[in-house]
Design an enzyme around this catalytic site. Structure first.
Site, PDB file in Angstrom:
ATOM      1  N   HIS A  74       0.848  -1.194   0.000  1.00  0.00           N
ATOM      2  CA  HIS A  74       0.000   0.000   0.000  1.00  0.00           C
ATOM      3  C   HIS A  74       0.878   1.237   0.000  1.00  0.00           C
ATOM      4  CE1 HIS A  74      -4.044  -1.698   1.637  1.00  0.00           C
ATOM      5  NE2 HIS A  74      -3.484  -2.524   0.781  1.00  0.00           N
ATOM      6  N   TYR A 203      -9.168   5.705   7.218  1.00  0.00           N
ATOM      7  CA  TYR A 203      -9.401   6.047   8.630  1.00  0.00           C
ATOM      8  C   TYR A 203     -10.437   7.168   8.665  1.00  0.00           C
ATOM      9  CZ  TYR A 203      -5.116   3.594  10.132  1.00  0.00           C
ATOM     10  OH  TYR A 203      -4.169   2.654  10.415  1.00  0.00           O
ATOM     11  N   PRO A 295      -4.532   0.242  18.619  1.00  0.00           N
ATOM     12  CA  PRO A 295      -4.256  -0.226  17.260  1.00  0.00           C
ATOM     13  C   PRO A 295      -4.319   0.849  16.172  1.00  0.00           C
ATOM     14  CG  PRO A 295      -6.440  -0.912  17.961  1.00  0.00           C
ATOM     15  CD  PRO A 295      -5.787  -0.297  19.164  1.00  0.00           C
ATOM     16  N   LYS A 299       0.922  -0.205  15.087  1.00  0.00           N
ATOM     17  CA  LYS A 299       2.324  -0.323  15.473  1.00  0.00           C
ATOM     18  C   LYS A 299       2.683  -1.582  16.273  1.00  0.00           C
ATOM     19  CE  LYS A 299       3.970   3.251  13.522  1.00  0.00           C
ATOM     20  NZ  LYS A 299       3.960   2.791  12.129  1.00  0.00           N
ATOM     21  N   TYR A 387       4.058   6.493   9.944  1.00  0.00           N
ATOM     22  CA  TYR A 387       3.212   5.350   9.568  1.00  0.00           C
ATOM     23  C   TYR A 387       4.046   4.255   8.901  1.00  0.00           C
ATOM     24  CZ  TYR A 387      -1.188   2.990   8.785  1.00  0.00           C
ATOM     25  OH  TYR A 387      -2.212   2.072   8.832  1.00  0.00           O
TER      26      TYR A 387
HETATM   27  C1  PHB Z   1      -6.006  -4.165  10.318  1.00  0.00           C
HETATM   28  O1  PHB Z   1      -6.059  -4.362   9.104  1.00  0.00           O
HETATM   29  O2  PHB Z   1      -6.310  -5.060  11.115  1.00  0.00           O
HETATM   30  C2  PHB Z   1      -5.596  -2.860  10.852  1.00  0.00           C
HETATM   31  C3  PHB Z   1      -5.162  -1.878   9.975  1.00  0.00           C
HETATM   32  C4  PHB Z   1      -4.782  -0.649  10.471  1.00  0.00           C
HETATM   33  C5  PHB Z   1      -4.845  -0.393  11.815  1.00  0.00           C
HETATM   34  C6  PHB Z   1      -5.279  -1.378  12.700  1.00  0.00           C
HETATM   35  C7  PHB Z   1      -5.651  -2.615  12.207  1.00  0.00           C
HETATM   36  O3  PHB Z   1      -4.498   0.819  12.292  1.00  0.00           O
END
Ligand code: PHB
Ligand code: APR
Length: 403
Positions: A74, A203, A295, A299, A387
């Site tokens: 990505h 997000y 989450p 990280k 990130y």
């Molecule tokens: C996930 O795909 O499980 C995932 C992706 C991004 C995050 C947390 C979990 O910030």
């Protein structure tokens, strides 16, 4: 039965398995002791974002075949608020870096396969695991396996047994400083049989709270919703989940996730936690055993990987040069990176969630934060470099790996 090894590793999650592999590549013997079954450890649904440095580490350790075959590269993420998605491009802002979406359970499966290939010991379903003699030069791990008592005598113990493990609580009271923040919300997460409707993560901060669009494969979508921390999953029918997901995620241009059969759903609470130092005597803590991040910054797994790199180097230093120097540096080196990831995860979490006690001022400040983030190249660069992952504290070469 008594076993003798150089490093006893408690826990076969990403931290323990990566460490076992790194030690193996340096000719250092280890025994891994895990209290769950192999199936449980592989099937447990967890996060799925690998930083560039974690991918590079797995490549350098020769355990990247699965990830190179099925991992999804990505090159950015979307930040969505007030009904609009804003793209942040990683390679452009970080000199070519990206992230890879590959489920943690796949990572663990690949690492277990690699461990079994080395023929070095890995015990699943070990019962009553305990650690002792931590302040001596011959610490021990005790457990029961197939009904028989086992003792592992070693030079060092790596406590890689996660947040609920036994290693951290085995350190005498008063040694560790604990830093903790509990958030007034949790995440309801689902896996759905639906083709991802976006190539990259989204997000979202919505009036009704946070939502996250992610994926596991070209056929599987992973979605999350902010819910109260003690929410019962039984309160959420599949229809109610889809209603709320669509309500929070649909943008003004009509983008929304594809709907499909829900194959897994659960609620997890969120916390920030650090125990310091990450060591007591000959016990070294790595990964979730020492620290937890919410989450939102993705990280957790990546911090486990960077701890392991530093610990692998320190153990290589001990066996190669007979020096404790790098072991003595271990905790301070890890914590520098851990605290920066803590700050980033806290910031992502507080900027994208709605708190029950927030004021109208707080919410407007959040919107301004996101508006600034998505309109300033400097702010986007700051998010992008964190990130994709801040640099490791030590080089691959110093840990016995080719870059
Ligand atoms: C996930 O795909 O499980 C995932 C992706 C991004 C995050 C947390 C979990 O910030
Ligand atoms: N004895 C042996 N093993 C144990 C014990 C015990 N008493 N207690 C827990 N374990 C095992 C768990 O079953 C698990 O397999 O230790 C392992 C710890 O693995 P993780 O919890 O995955 O932690 P870690 O390896 O540090 O990886 C960090 O995991 O929690 C996620 O999101 C987090 O991605 C991050 C990653």
């Amino acid at each position: 039965m008594t076993h003798r090894t150089q490093v006893a590793i408690v826990g076969a999650g990403p931290a323990g398995l990566l460490l076992g592999q790194l030690l193996h590549l340096n000719g250092i013997d280890s025994v891994i002791v895990e209290n769950r079954s192999r199936e449980y450890v592989i099937d447990r649904v967890r996060a799925g974002v690998l930083e560039q440095g974690t991918v590079d580490l797995m490549k350098a350790m020769g355990v990247s075949a699965g990830l190179e075959r099925a991992g999804l590269r990505h090159e950015g993420v979307y930040i969505s608020f007030l009904g609009q998605r804003h793209h942040i491009n990683f390679p452009e802002l970080t000199g070519g870096k990206a992230i890879t979406v590959y489920g943690q359970n796949e990572v663990v499966r690949d690492l277990i396969d690699a461990r079994l290939e080395t023929s070095r010991p890995l015990y699943f379903e070990a019962e009553d695991v305990s650690v002792g003699d931590l302040d001596s030069t011959t610490p021990t791990v005790h457990f029961r396996y197939d009904g028989a008592e086992q003792e592992v005598r070693c030079d060092f113990i790596a406590g890689c047994d996660g947040f609920h493990g036994i290693c951290r609580p085995s350190i005498p009271a008063g040694v560790l400083a604990i830093y903790e923040r509990i958030y007034p919300f949790g995440w309801l997460g689902i896996l759905a049989e639906a083709a991802p409707s976006s190539e990259e993560l989204v997000y979202t901060l919505h009036e009704r709270g946070f939502a996250l669009f992610s994926m596991r494969s070209p056929k599987v979508t992973r979605l999350y919703l902010q819910v109260p921390p003690d929410e019962s999953i039984d309160n959420w029918s599949d229809d109610a989940i889809w209603d709320e997901m669509l309500r929070r995620m649909t943008t003004r241009d009509g983008w929304k996730p594809n709907i499909g059969r829900i194959t897994q759903k659960s609620v997890t609470p969120m916390r920030s936690f650090v125990a310091a130092p990450m060591r007591y005597g000959r016990l070294f803590l790595a990964g979730d055993a020492a620290h937890i991040v919410p989450p939102t910054g993705a990280k957790g797994l990546n911090l486990a990987a960077s701890d392991v790199l530093v610990l692998g180097r320190a153990l290589k230093g001990f066996y190669g040069r007979g020096s404790m120097e790098w072991l003595d540096e271990y905790s301070d080196l890890c914590l520098r990176r851990v605290w920066k990831a803590q700050r980033f995860s806290w910031w992502m979490t507080s900027t994208l969630h709605r708190s029950p006690d927030e004021t109208a001022f707080d919410h407007q400040r959040q919107i301004a934060d996101l508006d600034y983030l998505t309109s300033s190249r400097a702010a986007m660069t700051s998010l992008a470099e964190q990130y994709v992952g801040l640099p490791a504290e030590v080089s691959f070469e110093s840990a016995g790996l080719k870059a």
